[in-house]
Design a protein around this motif. Sequence first.
Motif, PDB file in Angstrom:
ATOM      1  N   THR A 135       1.120  -1.108  -0.296  1.00 18.78           N
ATOM      2  CA  THR A 135       0.025  -0.285  -0.066  1.00 18.78           C
ATOM      3  C   THR A 135       0.911   0.860  -0.075  1.00 18.78           C
ATOM      4  OG1 THR A 135       0.385   0.120   2.244  1.00 18.78           O
ATOM      5  CG2 THR A 135      -2.034  -0.920   1.262  1.00 18.78           C
ATOM      6  N   GLY A 136       0.412   2.253  -0.785  1.00 20.46           N
ATOM      7  CA  GLY A 136       1.569   3.648  -0.610  1.00 20.46           C
ATOM      8  C   GLY A 136       0.382   4.717   0.174  1.00 20.46           C
ATOM      9  N   PHE A 137       1.088   5.404   0.770  1.00 19.34           N
ATOM     10  CA  PHE A 137       0.315   6.466   1.691  1.00 19.34           C
ATOM     11  C   PHE A 137       0.468   5.959   3.390  1.00 19.34           C
ATOM     12  CE2 PHE A 137      -3.663   8.827   2.657  1.00 19.34           C
ATOM     13  CZ  PHE A 137      -2.950   9.900   2.814  1.00 19.34           C
ATOM     14  N   GLN A 138       0.561   4.530   3.403  1.00 13.39           N
ATOM     15  CA  GLN A 138       0.284   4.298   5.283  1.00 13.39           C
ATOM     16  C   GLN A 138       1.651   3.974   6.227  1.00 13.39           C
ATOM     17  OE1 GLN A 138      -1.663   0.590   5.361  1.00 13.39           O
ATOM     18  NE2 GLN A 138      -3.607   1.361   4.070  1.00 13.39           N
ATOM     19  N   GLY A 139       1.492   3.739   6.689  1.00 16.22           N
ATOM     20  CA  GLY A 139       2.815   3.408   7.561  1.00 16.22           C
ATOM     21  C   GLY A 139       2.233   2.916   9.372  1.00 16.22           C
ATOM     22  N   VAL A 140       3.162   2.704   9.825  1.00 11.76           N
ATOM     23  CA  VAL A 140       2.222   2.435  11.151  1.00 11.76           C
ATOM     24  C   VAL A 140       3.583   3.427  12.290  1.00 11.76           C
ATOM     25  CG1 VAL A 140       3.798   0.338  11.367  1.00 11.76           C
ATOM     26  CG2 VAL A 140       2.122   0.410  12.615  1.00 11.76           C
ATOM     27  N   ASP A 141       2.658   3.583  13.336  1.00  7.41           N
ATOM     28  CA  ASP A 141       3.906   4.060  13.727  1.00  7.41           C
ATOM     29  C   ASP A 141       4.998   3.286  15.711  1.00  7.41           C
ATOM     30  OD1 ASP A 141       2.466   3.625  16.338  1.00  7.41           O
ATOM     31  OD2 ASP A 141       1.529   6.608  16.606  1.00  7.41           O
ATOM     32  N   ASP A 142       5.672   3.587  16.375  1.00  4.99           N
ATOM     33  CA  ASP A 142       6.066   2.798  16.981  1.00  4.99           C
ATOM     34  C   ASP A 142       4.729   2.187  17.998  1.00  4.99           C
ATOM     35  OD1 ASP A 142       8.005   2.950  16.328  1.00  4.99           O
ATOM     36  OD2 ASP A 142       8.853   4.105  17.805  1.00  4.99           O
ATOM     37  N   ASP A 143       3.138   2.371  18.556  1.00  4.59           N
ATOM     38  CA  ASP A 143       3.004   1.913  19.349  1.00  4.59           C
ATOM     39  C   ASP A 143       1.455   1.380  18.671  1.00  4.59           C
ATOM     40  OD1 ASP A 143       3.590   3.258  21.726  1.00  4.59           O
ATOM     41  OD2 ASP A 143       2.599   5.160  20.842  1.00  4.59           O
ATOM     42  N   GLY A 144       1.909   0.732  17.026  1.00  2.00           N
ATOM     43  CA  GLY A 144       0.723  -0.213  15.965  1.00  2.00           C
ATOM     44  C   GLY A 144      -0.099   1.117  15.819  1.00  2.00           C
ATOM     45  N   ASN A 145      -0.427   2.035  15.959  1.00  2.00           N
ATOM     46  CA  ASN A 145      -1.431   3.154  15.187  1.00  2.00           C
ATOM     47  C   ASN A 145      -0.527   3.165  13.964  1.00  2.00           C
ATOM     48  OD1 ASN A 145      -2.673   3.861  17.269  1.00  2.00           O
ATOM     49  ND2 ASN A 145      -0.774   5.230  18.180  1.00  2.00           N
ATOM     50  N   ILE A 146      -1.444   3.386  12.919  1.00  2.00           N
ATOM     51  CA  ILE A 146      -1.868   4.001  11.188  1.00  2.00           C
ATOM     52  C   ILE A 146      -1.662   4.603  11.014  1.00  2.00           C
ATOM     53  CG2 ILE A 146      -3.051   3.567   9.183  1.00  2.00           C
ATOM     54  CD1 ILE A 146      -4.482   1.418  10.272  1.00  2.00           C
ATOM     55  N   THR A 147      -0.572   5.071  10.449  1.00  2.00           N
ATOM     56  CA  THR A 147      -0.567   6.919  10.040  1.00  2.00           C
ATOM     57  C   THR A 147      -0.443   7.036   8.609  1.00  2.00           C
ATOM     58  OG1 THR A 147       2.082   5.958   9.639  1.00  2.00           O
ATOM     59  CG2 THR A 147       1.158   6.915  12.027  1.00  2.00           C
ATOM     60  N   THR A 148      -0.641   8.028   8.465  1.00  2.00           N
ATOM     61  CA  THR A 148      -0.532   8.412   6.559  1.00  2.00           C
ATOM     62  C   THR A 148       0.397   9.586   6.418  1.00  2.00           C
ATOM     63  OG1 THR A 148      -1.931   9.952   6.404  1.00  2.00           O
ATOM     64  CG2 THR A 148      -2.602   8.349   5.983  1.00  2.00           C
ATOM     65  N   LEU A 149       1.259   9.412   5.357  1.00  2.00           N
ATOM     66  CA  LEU A 149       2.217  10.263   4.778  1.00  2.00           C
ATOM     67  C   LEU A 149       2.051  11.851   4.430  1.00  2.00           C
ATOM     68  CD1 LEU A 149       4.055   7.109   3.088  1.00  2.00           C
ATOM     69  CD2 LEU A 149       3.985   8.113   5.930  1.00  2.00           C
ATOM     70  N   GLY A 150       0.659  12.091   4.264  1.00  2.00           N
ATOM     71  CA  GLY A 150       0.692  13.393   4.077  1.00  2.00           C
ATOM     72  C   GLY A 150       0.240  13.006   2.039  1.00  2.00           C
ATOM     73  N   ARG A 151      -0.826  14.086   1.913  1.00  2.00           N
ATOM     74  CA  ARG A 151      -0.982  13.620   0.259  1.00  2.00           C
ATOM     75  C   ARG A 151       0.067  13.911  -0.657  1.00  2.00           C
ATOM     76  NH1 ARG A 151      -6.705  14.785   0.255  1.00  2.00           N
ATOM     77  NH2 ARG A 151      -6.318  13.548  -1.361  1.00  2.00           N
ATOM     78  N   GLY A 152      -0.550  12.524  -1.161  1.00  2.00           N
ATOM     79  CA  GLY A 152       0.655  12.454  -2.780  1.00  2.00           C
ATOM     80  C   GLY A 152       1.674  11.245  -2.068  1.00  2.00           C
ATOM     81  N   GLY A 153       1.557  11.112  -0.295  1.00  2.00           N
ATOM     82  CA  GLY A 153       2.694  10.039  -0.207  1.00  2.00           C
ATOM     83  C   GLY A 153       2.668   9.036  -0.459  1.00  2.00           C
ATOM     84  N   SER A 154       2.189   8.490  -1.509  1.00  2.00           N
ATOM     85  CA  SER A 154       2.143   7.245  -1.928  1.00  2.00           C
ATOM     86  C   SER A 154       4.040   7.325  -3.470  1.00  2.00           C
ATOM     87  CB  SER A 154       1.734   6.988  -3.079  1.00  2.00           C
ATOM     88  OG  SER A 154       0.387   6.579  -2.304  1.00  2.00           O
ATOM     89  N   ASP A 155       3.991   8.095  -3.304  1.00  2.00           N
ATOM     90  CA  ASP A 155       5.227   8.308  -3.958  1.00  2.00           C
ATOM     91  C   ASP A 155       6.459   8.644  -3.403  1.00  2.00           C
ATOM     92  OD1 ASP A 155       4.181   9.741  -6.475  1.00  2.00           O
ATOM     93  OD2 ASP A 155       4.349  11.509  -5.587  1.00  2.00           O
ATOM     94  N   THR A 156       6.476   8.170  -2.152  1.00  2.00           N
ATOM     95  CA  THR A 156       6.938   8.558  -1.310  1.00  2.00           C
ATOM     96  C   THR A 156       7.729   6.906  -0.536  1.00  2.00           C
ATOM     97  OG1 THR A 156       7.289  10.976  -0.176  1.00  2.00           O
ATOM     98  CG2 THR A 156       8.433   9.809   1.388  1.00  2.00           C
ATOM     99  N   SER A 157       6.033   6.535   0.109  1.00  2.00           N
ATOM    100  CA  SER A 157       6.443   4.934   0.064  1.00  2.00           C
ATOM    101  C   SER A 157       7.495   4.407  -1.523  1.00  2.00           C
ATOM    102  CB  SER A 157       4.918   4.414   0.231  1.00  2.00           C
ATOM    103  OG  SER A 157       4.057   5.114   0.545  1.00  2.00           O
ATOM    104  N   ALA A 158       6.521   4.737  -2.041  1.00  2.00           N
ATOM    105  CA  ALA A 158       7.417   3.650  -3.398  1.00  2.00           C
ATOM    106  C   ALA A 158       9.163   4.170  -3.863  1.00  2.00           C
ATOM    107  CB  ALA A 158       7.020   4.155  -4.526  1.00  2.00           C
ATOM    108  N   VAL A 159       9.280   5.747  -2.932  1.00  2.00           N
ATOM    109  CA  VAL A 159      11.127   5.773  -3.179  1.00  2.00           C
ATOM    110  C   VAL A 159      11.688   5.269  -1.708  1.00  2.00           C
ATOM    111  CG1 VAL A 159      12.554   7.198  -3.106  1.00  2.00           C
ATOM    112  CG2 VAL A 159      10.631   7.358  -4.379  1.00  2.00           C
ATOM    113  N   ALA A 160      10.466   4.864  -1.086  1.00  2.00           N
ATOM    114  CA  ALA A 160      11.300   3.956   0.414  1.00  2.00           C
ATOM    115  C   ALA A 160      11.518   3.072   0.323  1.00  2.00           C
ATOM    116  CB  ALA A 160      10.431   5.053   1.362  1.00  2.00           C
ATOM    117  N   VAL A 161      10.402   2.209  -0.027  1.00  2.00           N
ATOM    118  CA  VAL A 161      10.672   0.650  -0.744  1.00  2.00           C
ATOM    119  C   VAL A 161      11.817   0.882  -0.965  1.00  2.00           C
ATOM    120  CG1 VAL A 161       9.407  -0.917  -1.259  1.00  2.00           C
ATOM    121  CG2 VAL A 161       8.182   0.633   0.104  1.00  2.00           C
ATOM    122  N   ALA A 162      11.350   1.268  -2.329  1.00  2.00           N
ATOM    123  CA  ALA A 162      12.885   1.579  -3.417  1.00  2.00           C
ATOM    124  C   ALA A 162      14.192   1.261  -2.386  1.00  2.00           C
ATOM    125  CB  ALA A 162      13.156   2.220  -4.429  1.00  2.00           C
TER     126      ALA A 162
END
Length: 422
Positions: A135-162
């Motif tokens: 999934t783009g856009f999503q992450g999880v914090d240290d306490d297990g809460n779901i977070t999102t990366l800001g609008r357009g954040g899937s680009d960042t998910s992709a480069v971070a996975v890369a």
Amino acid sequence: MSIYVHKYGGTSMGSVERIRNVARRVAKWHAAGHQVVVVPSAMAGETNRLLGLAREIAGSGADRRELDMIASSGEQISSGLLALALQAEGVQARSYAGWQVAVHTDKAYTKARITGIDSERIMADLNAGRVVVVTGFQGVDDDGNITTLGRGGSDTSAVAVATAIKADECLIYTDVDGVYTTDPRVVPEARRLNVLSFEEMLEMASLGSKVLQIRSVEFAGKYHIPVRVLSSLTDPEISLPEEMKSGTLITFEEDEKMESAVVSGIAFSRDEAKITLVAVPDKPGIAYSILGPVADANIDIDMIVQNQSIEGTTDFSFTVQSNEFQRALDVLNREVLPKVGAREVIGNEKVCKVSIVGIGMRSHVGVASKMFRTLSDEGINIQMISTSEIKTSVVIEDKYMELAVRALHKAFDLGDTPATAE
Ligand code: ADP
Ligand code: ASP
Ligand code: MG
């Protein structure tokens, strides 16, 4: 065999037919022997729809943790659908939500930063011959809460996975066929750039060209991940060699391949709001006492202007993103105004920012003045200016934005048939 990350934006994932096309394209890369991780966005319009529902219930002050819970679901659906479409193409595929990978972030709901990505699960699947969908856009914090990366954040998910899986290239598939001199939807004569330096892309993105989220470019720069922006709307069966060299490559080399234009592109953003504190007592520490509490509220401050003081008081203006405007005003009225003793706080949302960007500006003088002259010829008043080595930005009234962008695009010969030699 190489490892590639493909990212598909909302329009590219916008319908069942488009998702099938994405699956066909990915299947082609997989069949050629490459390992592929796909990072999709939510289907077009879905994130806005979800946030709209939240707004209906809780207004603009909605609890940001819950906003992330809601907004992140769009990517979960599109990822599952893509995995099914890949399986229908005969490709073994598995999708994962951010927390399953895991994509670790800090706790800044609605604009969280990725702090690390575990690569084990992805690598195990890749090595088992599967295509992995994250999934783009999503992450999880240290306490297990779901977070999102800001609008357009899937680009960042992709480069971070890369980065995490040491991919050979990160391909950002979108609804335009590359990065243009400016948004081709605003200036039809805009020209596609074959290569763009990382530094210029960083400025373009930070100044509002939403083709790439700024943090994705920062990531690419920090870890030297080659990023290519290309179209998802071509025939998915086009030959791999042709597809591999299409679009715009963000490069770290300033070599002879680089286009030598002084100004490479024009960025703009409507997403600006200006705040002015009127008649602030002009004394040491004033900037800190105004901007400190704003920064403490995790609100990004962009341009800042402090006027010459007259009889011991001055006007102090700065800009913030529109979606943080109200929060910034609240902080100022609550925490700053009573302490610094300004006369009043004025907010103006009818502003925009227009910027010219180019590494050639380092070695050329008179570029900014040409920008100011062009705007003046159009009768456009400049409210704020900021410059760096490779960009000049102005804040102007928002109704003049398109006029300003078109006039500057023309003045700097950026169109399809540039007058300046490349
Ligand atoms: P996606 O959904 O694929 O992430 P976005 O809408 O976020 O797509 O970004 C692609 C859009 O960025 C294009 O449709 C275009 O209108 C806009 N854009 C803005 N500036 C530029 C630019 N300089 N070059 C190309 N596209 C641009
Ligand atoms: N779906 C999210 C958004 O609309 C993330 C993305 O598309 O990159 O902002
Ligand atoms: Mg985008």
